[in-house]
Write a protein that holds these residues in place. Structure first.
Motif, short mmCIF file in Angstrom:
data_model
loop_
_atom_site.label_atom_id
_atom_site.label_comp_id
_atom_site.label_asym_id
_atom_site.label_seq_id
_atom_site.Cartn_x
_atom_site.Cartn_y
_atom_site.Cartn_z
N GLU A 160 0.73 -1.16 -0.03
CA GLU A 160 -0.16 -0.09 0.03
C GLU A 160 0.88 1.22 -0.24
O GLU A 160 0.58 2.04 -0.80
N LEU A 161 1.95 1.16 0.76
CA LEU A 161 2.86 2.63 0.80
C LEU A 161 3.72 2.50 -0.63
O LEU A 161 3.68 3.59 -0.78
N THR A 162 3.89 1.35 -0.96
CA THR A 162 4.71 1.45 -2.38
C THR A 162 3.52 2.00 -3.34
O THR A 162 4.16 2.72 -4.24
N ALA A 163 2.61 1.81 -3.52
CA ALA A 163 1.29 2.32 -4.44
C ALA A 163 1.21 3.65 -4.25
O ALA A 163 1.21 4.48 -5.13
N ILE A 164 1.27 4.11 -3.07
CA ILE A 164 1.09 5.55 -2.61
C ILE A 164 2.27 6.50 -3.04
O ILE A 164 2.48 7.46 -3.52
N LEU A 165 3.43 5.86 -2.92
CA LEU A 165 4.75 6.59 -3.34
C LEU A 165 4.81 6.64 -4.95
O LEU A 165 4.99 7.61 -5.62
N LYS A 166 4.35 5.60 -5.55
CA LYS A 166 4.27 5.60 -6.99
C LYS A 166 3.20 6.77 -7.45
O LYS A 166 3.46 7.39 -8.45
N VAL A 190 12.18 -0.59 -0.59
CA VAL A 190 13.06 -0.30 0.49
C VAL A 190 12.41 0.82 1.36
O VAL A 190 12.33 0.82 2.37
N LEU A 191 12.12 1.87 0.74
CA LEU A 191 11.46 3.22 1.39
C LEU A 191 10.18 2.61 2.09
O LEU A 191 10.00 3.08 3.30
N ALA A 192 9.32 2.10 1.48
CA ALA A 192 7.99 1.53 2.09
C ALA A 192 8.31 0.69 3.38
O ALA A 192 7.58 1.06 4.32
N ASP A 193 9.24 -0.33 3.15
CA ASP A 193 9.56 -1.16 4.40
C ASP A 193 10.19 -0.26 5.43
O ASP A 193 10.11 -0.68 6.46
N MET A 194 11.06 0.57 5.07
CA MET A 194 11.73 1.15 6.34
C MET A 194 10.79 2.43 7.03
O MET A 194 10.98 2.92 7.95
N SER A 195 9.74 2.61 6.22
CA SER A 195 8.71 3.54 6.93
C SER A 195 7.86 2.70 8.13
O SER A 195 7.06 3.60 8.56
N SER A 196 7.78 1.54 8.14
CA SER A 196 7.03 0.81 9.31
C SER A 196 5.68 1.38 9.10
O SER A 196 5.00 1.42 10.23
N GLY A 197 5.06 1.21 7.96
CA GLY A 197 3.60 1.28 8.20
C GLY A 197 2.96 2.53 8.14
O GLY A 197 1.87 2.87 8.14
N ASP A 198 3.97 3.63 8.05
CA ASP A 198 3.59 5.22 8.22
C ASP A 198 3.64 5.70 6.87
O ASP A 198 4.69 6.21 6.48
N ALA A 199 2.56 6.22 6.42
CA ALA A 199 2.47 7.10 5.02
C ALA A 199 3.24 8.21 5.14
O ALA A 199 3.78 8.79 4.31
N ARG A 200 3.00 8.92 6.45
CA ARG A 200 3.73 10.37 6.57
C ARG A 200 5.19 10.22 6.52
O ARG A 200 5.64 11.14 5.67
N ILE A 201 5.77 9.46 7.10
CA ILE A 201 7.34 9.30 6.99
C ILE A 201 7.71 8.79 5.60
O ILE A 201 8.43 9.30 5.07
N ALA A 202 6.77 7.91 4.93
CA ALA A 202 7.01 7.60 3.70
C ALA A 202 7.18 8.83 2.43
O ALA A 202 8.16 8.94 1.83
N LEU A 203 6.01 9.47 2.70
CA LEU A 203 5.82 10.39 1.94
C LEU A 203 6.67 11.85 2.02
O LEU A 203 7.32 12.39 1.28
#
Length: 423
Positions: A160-166, A190-203
Protein backbone atom coordinates in the motif's frame (compact mmCIF):
# COMPACT_ATOMS: atom_id res chain seq x y z
CA UNK A 1 6.64 24.80 2.74
CA UNK A 2 3.70 22.38 2.92
CA UNK A 3 4.87 18.83 3.68
CA UNK A 4 4.36 16.36 0.86
CA UNK A 5 2.26 14.13 3.14
CA UNK A 6 -0.18 17.01 3.58
CA UNK A 7 -0.28 17.89 -0.14
CA UNK A 8 -0.95 14.27 -1.11
CA UNK A 9 -3.78 13.60 1.34
CA UNK A 10 -6.57 11.75 -0.52
CA UNK A 11 -9.70 13.85 -0.99
CA UNK A 12 -12.17 11.09 -1.88
CA UNK A 13 -13.06 7.70 -0.46
CA UNK A 14 -11.94 5.99 -3.64
CA UNK A 15 -8.45 7.45 -3.27
CA UNK A 16 -8.13 6.43 0.38
CA UNK A 17 -5.52 3.69 0.83
CA UNK A 18 -5.36 1.13 3.61
CA UNK A 19 -7.59 -0.13 6.44
CA UNK A 20 -9.20 -2.73 4.21
CA UNK A 21 -10.59 -4.50 7.25
CA UNK A 22 -13.29 -1.84 7.54
CA UNK A 23 -12.94 0.54 4.58
CA UNK A 24 -13.77 -0.84 1.14
CA UNK A 25 -16.60 -0.31 -1.37
CA UNK A 26 -19.70 -1.90 0.11
CA UNK A 27 -18.44 -1.96 3.71
CA UNK A 28 -20.80 -0.60 6.38
CA UNK A 29 -18.59 2.43 7.03
CA UNK A 30 -18.15 3.13 3.31
CA UNK A 31 -21.91 2.96 2.77
CA UNK A 32 -22.62 5.07 5.87
CA UNK A 33 -20.42 7.82 4.47
CA UNK A 34 -21.85 7.58 0.94
CA UNK A 35 -25.43 7.44 2.25
CA UNK A 36 -24.71 10.36 4.59
CA UNK A 37 -25.82 8.32 7.60
CA UNK A 38 -22.44 8.43 9.34
CA UNK A 39 -22.87 9.49 12.95
CA UNK A 40 -19.92 9.57 15.37
CA UNK A 41 -16.79 7.46 15.73
CA UNK A 42 -13.43 7.10 17.39
CA UNK A 43 -10.38 6.30 15.27
CA UNK A 44 -7.37 4.83 17.02
CA UNK A 45 -4.05 3.53 15.81
CA UNK A 46 -0.46 4.54 15.01
CA UNK A 47 0.49 7.82 13.36
CA UNK A 48 0.46 8.04 9.60
CA UNK A 49 -2.29 5.47 9.05
CA UNK A 50 -5.02 7.79 7.77
CA UNK A 51 -7.08 8.83 10.79
CA UNK A 52 -7.10 12.56 10.06
CA UNK A 53 -7.35 11.97 6.31
CA UNK A 54 -10.48 9.83 6.66
CA UNK A 55 -12.06 12.34 9.05
CA UNK A 56 -11.61 15.11 6.47
CA UNK A 57 -12.98 12.93 3.68
CA UNK A 58 -16.05 12.20 5.81
CA UNK A 59 -16.56 15.93 6.37
CA UNK A 60 -16.54 16.55 2.60
CA UNK A 61 -18.95 13.70 1.93
CA UNK A 62 -21.37 14.81 4.63
CA UNK A 63 -21.81 18.32 3.20
CA UNK A 64 -21.83 19.63 6.76
CA UNK A 65 -19.89 22.14 8.81
CA UNK A 66 -16.59 20.65 9.93
CA UNK A 67 -14.35 21.87 12.71
CA UNK A 68 -10.97 20.40 13.54
CA UNK A 69 -9.13 20.94 16.81
CA UNK A 70 -6.14 19.31 18.45
CA UNK A 71 -6.50 18.31 22.08
CA UNK A 72 -2.83 19.04 22.76
CA UNK A 73 -3.23 22.74 21.92
CA UNK A 74 -6.94 23.40 22.50
CA UNK A 75 -9.17 23.12 25.55
CA UNK A 76 -12.82 23.12 26.51
CA UNK A 77 -13.14 26.85 25.83
CA UNK A 78 -12.70 26.28 22.09
CA UNK A 79 -15.02 23.26 22.23
CA UNK A 80 -17.74 25.23 24.02
CA UNK A 81 -17.59 27.92 21.33
CA UNK A 82 -17.99 25.25 18.61
CA UNK A 83 -20.90 23.64 20.43
CA UNK A 84 -22.67 27.00 20.82
CA UNK A 85 -22.36 27.60 17.07
CA UNK A 86 -23.58 24.08 16.36
CA UNK A 87 -26.65 24.59 18.57
CA UNK A 88 -27.70 27.64 16.57
CA UNK A 89 -27.54 25.65 13.33
CA UNK A 90 -29.06 22.49 14.76
CA UNK A 91 -32.03 24.04 16.55
CA UNK A 92 -32.46 26.99 14.19
CA UNK A 93 -34.00 27.23 10.78
CA UNK A 94 -31.06 25.56 9.05
CA UNK A 95 -31.32 22.24 10.96
CA UNK A 96 -27.74 21.60 9.91
CA UNK A 97 -25.36 19.03 11.35
CA UNK A 98 -21.92 19.94 12.61
CA UNK A 99 -18.95 17.58 12.70
CA UNK A 100 -16.20 18.14 15.22
CA UNK A 101 -12.92 16.29 14.80
CA UNK A 102 -10.68 16.23 17.87
CA UNK A 103 -7.19 14.93 17.20
CA UNK A 104 -5.18 13.36 20.04
CA UNK A 105 -8.38 13.15 22.07
CA UNK A 106 -6.64 11.07 24.75
CA UNK A 107 -4.73 14.17 25.87
CA UNK A 108 -7.86 15.63 27.44
CA UNK A 109 -8.61 14.72 31.04
CA UNK A 110 -11.90 13.26 32.24
CA UNK A 111 -13.58 16.61 32.86
CA UNK A 112 -12.54 17.92 29.45
CA UNK A 113 -13.80 14.80 27.70
CA UNK A 114 -17.08 14.94 29.60
CA UNK A 115 -17.76 18.41 28.21
CA UNK A 116 -18.84 16.60 25.03
CA UNK A 117 -21.53 14.49 26.66
CA UNK A 118 -24.51 16.85 26.56
CA UNK A 119 -23.89 17.83 22.94
CA UNK A 120 -23.60 14.16 21.93
CA UNK A 121 -26.80 13.18 23.75
CA UNK A 122 -28.77 16.03 22.16
CA UNK A 123 -27.34 15.28 18.73
CA UNK A 124 -26.05 18.84 18.41
CA UNK A 125 -22.72 17.64 17.06
CA UNK A 126 -21.29 14.57 15.36
CA UNK A 127 -18.00 13.68 16.95
CA UNK A 128 -14.90 12.08 15.46
CA UNK A 129 -12.05 11.54 17.88
CA UNK A 130 -8.64 10.20 16.97
CA UNK A 131 -6.03 8.81 19.31
CA UNK A 132 -2.87 6.75 19.23
CA UNK A 133 -3.90 5.18 22.54
CA UNK A 134 -6.36 2.35 23.13
CA UNK A 135 -9.66 4.25 23.62
CA UNK A 136 -10.97 1.64 26.05
CA UNK A 137 -8.27 2.86 28.43
CA UNK A 138 -7.73 6.45 27.32
CA UNK A 139 -11.32 7.61 26.72
CA UNK A 140 -14.06 7.91 29.34
CA UNK A 141 -16.64 5.14 29.38
CA UNK A 142 -19.40 7.75 29.14
CA UNK A 143 -18.00 8.88 25.77
CA UNK A 144 -17.46 5.31 24.59
CA UNK A 145 -21.10 4.42 25.30
CA UNK A 146 -22.36 7.34 23.22
CA UNK A 147 -20.17 6.75 20.18
CA UNK A 148 -21.52 4.10 17.86
CA UNK A 149 -18.30 2.79 16.37
CA UNK A 150 -14.63 2.51 17.27
CA UNK A 151 -12.30 1.77 14.37
CA UNK A 152 -8.77 0.48 14.80
CA UNK A 153 -6.34 1.79 12.18
CA UNK A 154 -3.47 -0.56 11.43
CA UNK A 155 -0.07 0.19 9.94
CA UNK A 156 -0.18 0.27 6.17
CA UNK A 157 1.15 -2.72 4.28
CA UNK A 158 4.35 -2.27 2.27
CA UNK A 159 2.40 -2.80 -0.97
CA UNK A 160 0.00 0.00 0.00
CA UNK A 161 2.83 2.39 0.82
CA UNK A 162 4.61 1.54 -2.42
CA UNK A 163 1.42 2.29 -4.36
CA UNK A 164 1.13 5.67 -2.59
CA UNK A 165 4.74 6.53 -3.43
CA UNK A 166 4.32 5.60 -7.11
CA UNK A 167 1.09 7.58 -7.31
CA UNK A 168 2.91 10.61 -5.89
CA UNK A 169 5.73 10.34 -8.43
CA UNK A 170 3.18 10.19 -11.27
CA UNK A 171 0.69 12.80 -10.00
CA UNK A 172 1.14 15.96 -12.10
CA UNK A 173 -1.08 18.22 -9.98
CA UNK A 174 0.02 17.63 -6.40
CA UNK A 175 2.95 15.26 -6.80
CA UNK A 176 6.08 15.06 -8.93
CA UNK A 177 4.67 13.79 -12.21
CA UNK A 178 5.80 16.86 -14.12
CA UNK A 179 9.42 16.27 -13.08
CA UNK A 180 9.52 12.78 -14.65
CA UNK A 181 11.84 11.51 -11.95
CA UNK A 182 13.49 8.16 -12.56
CA UNK A 183 13.23 5.62 -9.79
CA UNK A 184 14.09 2.03 -9.06
CA UNK A 185 11.09 -0.09 -8.05
CA UNK A 186 13.15 -1.88 -5.44
CA UNK A 187 14.18 1.45 -3.91
CA UNK A 188 10.55 2.44 -3.40
CA UNK A 189 9.87 -0.93 -1.77
CA UNK A 190 12.83 -0.34 0.54
CA UNK A 191 11.47 3.09 1.48
CA UNK A 192 8.05 1.59 2.14
CA UNK A 193 9.57 -1.15 4.27
CA UNK A 194 11.66 1.29 6.31
CA UNK A 195 8.64 3.54 6.93
CA UNK A 196 7.08 0.90 9.22
CA UNK A 197 3.57 1.34 7.89
CA UNK A 198 3.57 5.14 8.33
CA UNK A 199 2.48 6.97 5.17
CA UNK A 200 3.59 10.32 6.59
CA UNK A 201 7.18 9.11 7.02
CA UNK A 202 7.21 7.53 3.57
CA UNK A 203 5.86 10.60 1.77
CA UNK A 204 7.86 13.23 3.65
CA UNK A 205 11.04 11.22 3.07
CA UNK A 206 10.21 11.04 -0.63
CA UNK A 207 9.63 14.79 -0.62
CA UNK A 208 13.01 15.39 1.01
CA UNK A 209 14.71 13.17 -1.56
CA UNK A 210 13.08 14.80 -4.59
CA UNK A 211 13.74 18.33 -3.32
CA UNK A 212 17.43 17.57 -2.93
CA UNK A 213 18.08 15.05 -5.70
CA UNK A 214 20.90 16.00 -8.08
CA UNK A 215 19.77 16.74 -11.62
CA UNK A 216 19.57 13.60 -13.72
CA UNK A 217 19.93 11.31 -10.70
CA UNK A 218 17.73 8.32 -10.03
CA UNK A 219 16.04 7.34 -6.79
CA UNK A 220 17.91 4.16 -5.95
CA UNK A 221 18.68 2.14 -2.83
CA UNK A 222 21.74 4.24 -1.94
CA UNK A 223 19.64 7.41 -1.99
CA UNK A 224 17.00 5.80 0.24
CA UNK A 225 19.69 4.64 2.69
CA UNK A 226 21.13 8.16 2.85
CA UNK A 227 17.73 9.77 3.38
CA UNK A 228 16.62 7.32 6.06
CA UNK A 229 20.08 7.14 7.69
CA UNK A 230 19.69 3.38 7.89
CA UNK A 231 21.63 0.56 6.32
CA UNK A 232 20.02 -1.34 3.47
CA UNK A 233 22.22 -4.41 3.35
CA UNK A 234 19.15 -6.63 3.03
CA UNK A 235 18.86 -5.31 -0.48
CA UNK A 236 22.43 -4.32 -1.32
CA UNK A 237 23.66 -7.84 -0.62
CA UNK A 238 20.53 -9.51 -1.99
CA UNK A 239 20.07 -11.01 1.46
CA UNK A 240 16.43 -11.67 2.17
CA UNK A 241 15.47 -10.53 5.64
CA UNK A 242 13.05 -13.45 5.88
CA UNK A 243 15.99 -15.81 5.44
CA UNK A 244 17.69 -14.14 8.38
CA UNK A 245 14.54 -14.32 10.48
CA UNK A 246 14.23 -17.99 9.58
CA UNK A 247 17.85 -18.64 10.51
CA UNK A 248 17.35 -16.79 13.79
CA UNK A 249 14.31 -18.87 14.73
CA UNK A 250 15.92 -22.17 13.75
CA UNK A 251 19.02 -21.31 15.78
CA UNK A 252 16.85 -20.52 18.80
CA UNK A 253 14.89 -23.72 18.26
CA UNK A 254 18.18 -25.62 18.09
CA UNK A 255 19.34 -24.08 21.41
CA UNK A 256 22.39 -22.39 19.85
CA UNK A 257 22.62 -18.92 21.45
CA UNK A 258 25.82 -18.09 19.55
CA UNK A 259 24.23 -18.62 16.14
CA UNK A 260 21.05 -16.88 17.29
CA UNK A 261 22.94 -13.75 18.37
CA UNK A 262 24.89 -13.85 15.09
CA UNK A 263 21.71 -13.69 13.03
CA UNK A 264 20.23 -11.05 15.32
CA UNK A 265 23.31 -8.90 14.71
CA UNK A 266 22.93 -9.34 10.95
CA UNK A 267 19.27 -8.33 11.16
CA UNK A 268 20.12 -5.21 13.14
CA UNK A 269 23.01 -4.27 10.86
CA UNK A 270 20.78 -4.87 7.86
CA UNK A 271 18.30 -2.27 9.06
CA UNK A 272 15.57 -4.48 10.54
CA UNK A 273 13.32 -2.47 12.81
CA UNK A 274 12.50 -3.42 16.39
CA UNK A 275 8.94 -4.44 15.61
CA UNK A 276 9.97 -6.83 12.86
CA UNK A 277 12.41 -8.63 15.16
CA UNK A 278 10.14 -8.38 18.20
CA UNK A 279 7.18 -9.99 16.45
CA UNK A 280 9.27 -13.01 15.49
CA UNK A 281 10.70 -13.34 19.02
CA UNK A 282 7.21 -13.34 20.53
CA UNK A 283 6.14 -16.07 18.12
CA UNK A 284 9.17 -18.16 19.10
CA UNK A 285 8.39 -17.77 22.79
CA UNK A 286 5.11 -19.64 22.36
CA UNK A 287 5.86 -21.80 19.32
CA UNK A 288 9.26 -23.18 20.27
CA UNK A 289 9.49 -22.79 24.05
CA UNK A 290 5.88 -22.77 25.16
CA UNK A 291 5.10 -24.80 28.24
CA UNK A 292 8.72 -25.89 28.76
CA UNK A 293 9.36 -22.41 30.15
CA UNK A 294 6.05 -20.44 30.25
CA UNK A 295 7.74 -17.29 31.57
CA UNK A 296 9.61 -16.94 28.26
CA UNK A 297 6.70 -15.15 26.61
CA UNK A 298 6.36 -12.57 29.42
CA UNK A 299 10.12 -11.95 29.61
CA UNK A 300 10.34 -11.63 25.83
CA UNK A 301 7.40 -9.23 25.84
CA UNK A 302 9.14 -7.11 28.47
CA UNK A 303 12.36 -7.08 26.42
CA UNK A 304 10.55 -6.08 23.23
CA UNK A 305 8.60 -3.34 25.02
CA UNK A 306 11.82 -2.06 26.56
CA UNK A 307 13.45 -2.04 23.13
CA UNK A 308 10.56 -0.04 21.68
CA UNK A 309 10.76 2.42 24.57
CA UNK A 310 14.51 3.13 24.39
CA UNK A 311 14.96 2.74 20.62
CA UNK A 312 18.17 2.03 18.76
CA UNK A 313 21.05 1.75 19.46
CA UNK A 314 20.39 0.65 23.07
CA UNK A 315 17.38 -1.43 22.00
CA UNK A 316 19.69 -4.03 20.49
CA UNK A 317 20.77 -5.01 24.03
CA UNK A 318 17.15 -5.74 25.03
CA UNK A 319 16.66 -7.79 21.89
CA UNK A 320 19.87 -9.70 22.47
CA UNK A 321 18.76 -10.56 26.00
CA UNK A 322 15.50 -12.01 24.65
CA UNK A 323 17.31 -13.99 21.95
CA UNK A 324 19.84 -15.50 24.37
CA UNK A 325 17.09 -16.40 26.83
CA UNK A 326 14.99 -18.11 24.14
CA UNK A 327 17.95 -20.02 22.74
CA UNK A 328 19.16 -21.13 26.18
CA UNK A 329 15.92 -22.35 27.80
CA UNK A 330 14.12 -25.74 27.39
CA UNK A 331 12.08 -26.26 24.22
CA UNK A 332 8.61 -27.60 23.52
CA UNK A 333 6.25 -27.18 20.57
CA UNK A 334 3.30 -28.88 22.27
CA UNK A 335 1.29 -25.63 22.31
CA UNK A 336 1.52 -25.38 18.52
CA UNK A 337 0.79 -29.08 18.03
CA UNK A 338 -2.21 -29.09 20.41
CA UNK A 339 -3.80 -26.12 18.67
CA UNK A 340 -3.10 -27.58 15.24
CA UNK A 341 -4.71 -30.92 16.07
CA UNK A 342 -7.79 -29.24 17.52
CA UNK A 343 -8.17 -27.02 14.45
CA UNK A 344 -7.71 -29.98 12.13
CA UNK A 345 -10.56 -31.82 13.87
CA UNK A 346 -12.82 -28.81 13.44
CA UNK A 347 -12.09 -28.74 9.70
CA UNK A 348 -12.31 -32.44 8.93
CA UNK A 349 -14.96 -34.02 11.16
CA UNK A 350 -18.31 -33.49 12.78
CA UNK A 351 -18.04 -32.42 16.40
CA UNK A 352 -20.84 -32.96 18.90
CA UNK A 353 -22.37 -30.04 20.79
CA UNK A 354 -21.02 -28.60 24.04
CA UNK A 355 -22.13 -30.84 26.95
CA UNK A 356 -25.24 -29.43 28.63
CA UNK A 357 -23.63 -29.15 32.05
CA UNK A 358 -20.94 -26.82 30.61
CA UNK A 359 -23.35 -24.41 28.93
CA UNK A 360 -24.27 -21.07 30.48
CA UNK A 361 -27.20 -21.63 32.80
CA UNK A 362 -27.48 -18.08 34.15
CA UNK A 363 -30.78 -17.17 32.54
CA UNK A 364 -34.45 -17.92 33.08
CA UNK A 365 -35.58 -21.19 31.56
CA UNK A 366 -32.12 -22.74 31.30
CA UNK A 367 -32.80 -25.26 34.07
CA UNK A 368 -35.96 -26.53 32.33
CA UNK A 369 -33.83 -27.29 29.29
CA UNK A 370 -31.33 -29.20 31.40
CA UNK A 371 -28.66 -26.58 30.83
CA UNK A 372 -26.06 -26.21 33.56
CA UNK A 373 -27.39 -29.13 35.57
CA UNK A 374 -24.88 -31.56 37.01
CA UNK A 375 -21.86 -29.31 36.69
CA UNK A 376 -19.29 -30.00 39.41
CA UNK A 377 -17.41 -26.96 40.65
CA UNK A 378 -13.76 -28.15 40.94
CA UNK A 379 -12.89 -25.77 43.77
CA UNK A 380 -15.58 -27.41 45.90
CA UNK A 381 -13.69 -30.69 45.52
CA UNK A 382 -10.24 -29.40 46.47
CA UNK A 383 -9.29 -28.14 43.00
CA UNK A 384 -10.12 -31.15 40.81
CA UNK A 385 -13.06 -33.46 40.16
CA UNK A 386 -13.44 -35.90 37.32
CA UNK A 387 -16.12 -34.92 34.82
CA UNK A 388 -16.62 -34.61 31.07
CA UNK A 389 -15.48 -31.44 29.32
CA UNK A 390 -15.02 -32.46 25.67
CA UNK A 391 -18.01 -32.89 23.34
CA UNK A 392 -19.54 -36.40 23.56
CA UNK A 393 -17.86 -38.05 20.57
CA UNK A 394 -14.41 -36.68 21.38
CA UNK A 395 -14.80 -37.69 25.02
CA UNK A 396 -15.80 -41.24 24.09
CA UNK A 397 -12.74 -41.51 21.86
CA UNK A 398 -10.45 -40.23 24.60
CA UNK A 399 -9.09 -37.51 22.33
CA UNK A 400 -5.96 -35.74 23.54
CA UNK A 401 -4.54 -32.64 21.90
CA UNK A 402 -1.97 -31.56 24.44
CA UNK A 403 0.84 -34.10 24.87
CA UNK A 404 3.32 -32.59 27.36
CA UNK A 405 7.02 -33.37 27.14
CA UNK A 406 9.52 -33.95 29.92
CA UNK A 407 11.36 -30.73 29.05
CA UNK A 408 11.84 -27.94 31.61
CA UNK A 409 8.76 -26.77 33.48
CA UNK A 410 6.55 -28.88 31.24
CA UNK A 411 7.66 -32.00 33.13
CA UNK A 412 5.91 -30.64 36.22
CA UNK A 413 2.74 -29.91 34.23
CA UNK A 414 2.88 -33.42 32.78
CA UNK A 415 3.20 -34.94 36.24
CA UNK A 416 0.29 -32.84 37.49
CA UNK A 417 -1.99 -33.84 34.59
CA UNK A 418 -0.96 -37.51 34.72
CA UNK A 419 -1.87 -37.67 38.40
CA UNK A 420 -5.54 -37.20 37.51
CA UNK A 421 -5.56 -40.40 35.45
CA UNK A 422 -5.03 -42.42 38.62
CA UNK A 423 -8.12 -40.98 40.30
Amino acid sequence: MIPLSTKMRPETLDDFVGQRHFMYPGSLLYNAIKNKTFDSAIFFGPSGTGKTTLARIIAREMDADFYEINASTSGTKELKELIDKAKVKFFGLQKEKTYVYIDEFHRWNKLQQDSLLAALEEGVIRFIGSTTENPYFAVNNAIISRVRNIYEFKRLENEELTAILKRTLKDRERGFGALQIKYDDTALKVLADMSSGDARIALDTLGFIVDNLSEGSEIDIEVIAEAMQQQTSFYDKKEDKYNLLSALQKSVRGSDPDAAVHYLARLIEGGADIQMIGRRLLVMASEDIGMAYPSAVSITTACVQAALMVGYPEAQINLAQAVILLASCPKSNTVLKALGKAQEDLKTRRIDDIPLHLKDGHYQGAEKRGIGLGYKYPHAYGGYVKQQYLPDNLYREGVRYYEPTENGSEAAFKKFLDSFKKL
